[in-house]
Design an enzyme around this catalytic site. Structure first.
Site, mmCIF file in Angstrom:
data_model
loop_
_atom_site.group_PDB
_atom_site.id
_atom_site.type_symbol
_atom_site.label_atom_id
_atom_site.label_comp_id
_atom_site.label_asym_id
_atom_site.label_seq_id
_atom_site.Cartn_x
_atom_site.Cartn_y
_atom_site.Cartn_z
ATOM 1 N N GLY A 1 -95.108 32.717 8.732
ATOM 2 C CA GLY A 1 -95.104 33.765 7.731
ATOM 3 C C GLY A 1 -95.070 33.166 6.341
ATOM 4 O O GLY A 1 -94.257 32.279 6.058
ATOM 5 N N THR A 2 -95.960 33.651 5.471
ATOM 6 C CA THR A 2 -96.027 33.137 4.107
ATOM 7 C C THR A 2 -96.973 34.016 3.305
ATOM 8 O O THR A 2 -97.648 34.884 3.851
ATOM 9 C CB THR A 2 -96.522 31.675 4.094
ATOM 10 N N THR A 3 -97.019 33.779 2.012
ATOM 11 C CA THR A 3 -98.013 34.407 1.144
ATOM 12 C C THR A 3 -98.536 33.350 0.187
ATOM 13 O O THR A 3 -97.788 32.815 -0.635
ATOM 14 C CB THR A 3 -97.423 35.572 0.339
ATOM 15 N N LYS B 1 -95.400 25.055 -1.247
ATOM 16 C CA LYS B 1 -96.565 25.397 -0.438
ATOM 17 C C LYS B 1 -97.879 25.128 -1.161
ATOM 18 O O LYS B 1 -98.943 25.428 -0.623
ATOM 19 C CB LYS B 1 -96.498 26.871 -0.023
#
Length: 263
Positions: free
Chosen positions: A49-51, A82
């Site tokens: 999960g990430t954006t 990231k």
């Protein structure tokens, strides 16, 4: 979880870490078993999960990402990076398994440096994307999970490529990757223009990540914002998403209060 942990592979040099990965057929799985089938049945189920997002505009390429690293329902690190620099004019967003992303960016950094020494100049962004895609495609089906947007500036100007671990390679103007990408795309589709000013681009990237972290439980922490220009990449800002979302909500809240006020 790192790739070597998934496949129980040990580096041949036990005196120190090895920068080299084994051949695609060299994974330690039982004899007679197909590696892809074995990992699907017995391998760990990894939740990601990430954006992350990146877009190209007239003044360069913007890259932004949240900083929350999650392991299933557990927040493993609230302040991870990231967006990884490759060299002065190239960086990339990372989504997927953190260890896989870091490992493959180290491999990419090494390969691009060697090519620059041989050819006397840095490869283009398109060449870097093609190289990364070709290297990772050899490990297709082995639970490698790397989804990245390569952002750079070369002789042709600003360039943006999306690369996935199965060998997918796409060129475009706007990319968002991760579990929060549907929410980020909603903001980007509304506000993106190629002829934006630099400050408008910064505001759009912050707004997209902030709204995505508000709706996506696996995204959060802060927003790291980078800008790739002809002179190289620049680390623009690091903003807490809660503070940023509150600042974005204040004008709307004031408008609602004004509309509800009696005449």
């Amino acid at each position: 979880m790192a790739l070597q942990d998934v496949c129980s592979w040990q580096a041949p040099n036990t005196q120190g870490p090895s920068p080299h990965l084994p051949q695609a057929g060299g994974w330690a799985v039982p004899q007679g078993c197909d590696p892809q089938t074995f990992l699907q049945i017995h391998g760990p189920k990894l939740a990601h999960g990430t954006t992350t997002l990146a877009f190209r505009f007239c003044h360069g390429v913007i890259a932004a990402a949240d900083t929350r690293s999650s392991c299933s329902n557990y927040v493993a690190c609230p302040a991870s990076r990231k967006v990884i620099p490759v060299h002065q004019h190239l960086l990339g967003t990372t989504s997927g398994t953190s260890a896989d992303c870091v490992t493959w960016y180290r491999v990419l950094q090494r390969e691009l440096r060697l090519r620059a020494l041989r050819e006397g100049q840095l490869p283009s962004v398109a060449s870097a994307a093609k190289l990364l895609s070709a290297m990772m495609s050899r490990y297709r089906g082995l639970d490698l999970c790397v989804a990245t947007a390569l952002c750079g500036w070369d002789r042709s100007g600003p360039a943006l490529f999306y690369v996935y671990s199965d060998g997918t390679r796409l060129q475009g103007d706007v990319f968002s990757v991760g579990s929060g990408s549907p929410y980020a795309y909603g903001v980007l589709d509304q506000g993106y223009r190629y002829d934006m000013t630099t400050q408008e681009a910064y505001a759009l990237a912050r707004r997209a990540v902030a709204h995505a972290t508000r709706r996506d439980a696996y995204s959060g922490g802060s927003v790291d914002l980078f800008h790739v220009q002809e002179s190289g990449w620049e680390y623009v800002s690091h903003d807490d998403v809660c503070v940023l979302y509150a600042e974005l909500w204040e004008p709307r809240k004031a408008e609602e209060e004004a509309s509800e006020a009696p005449p």
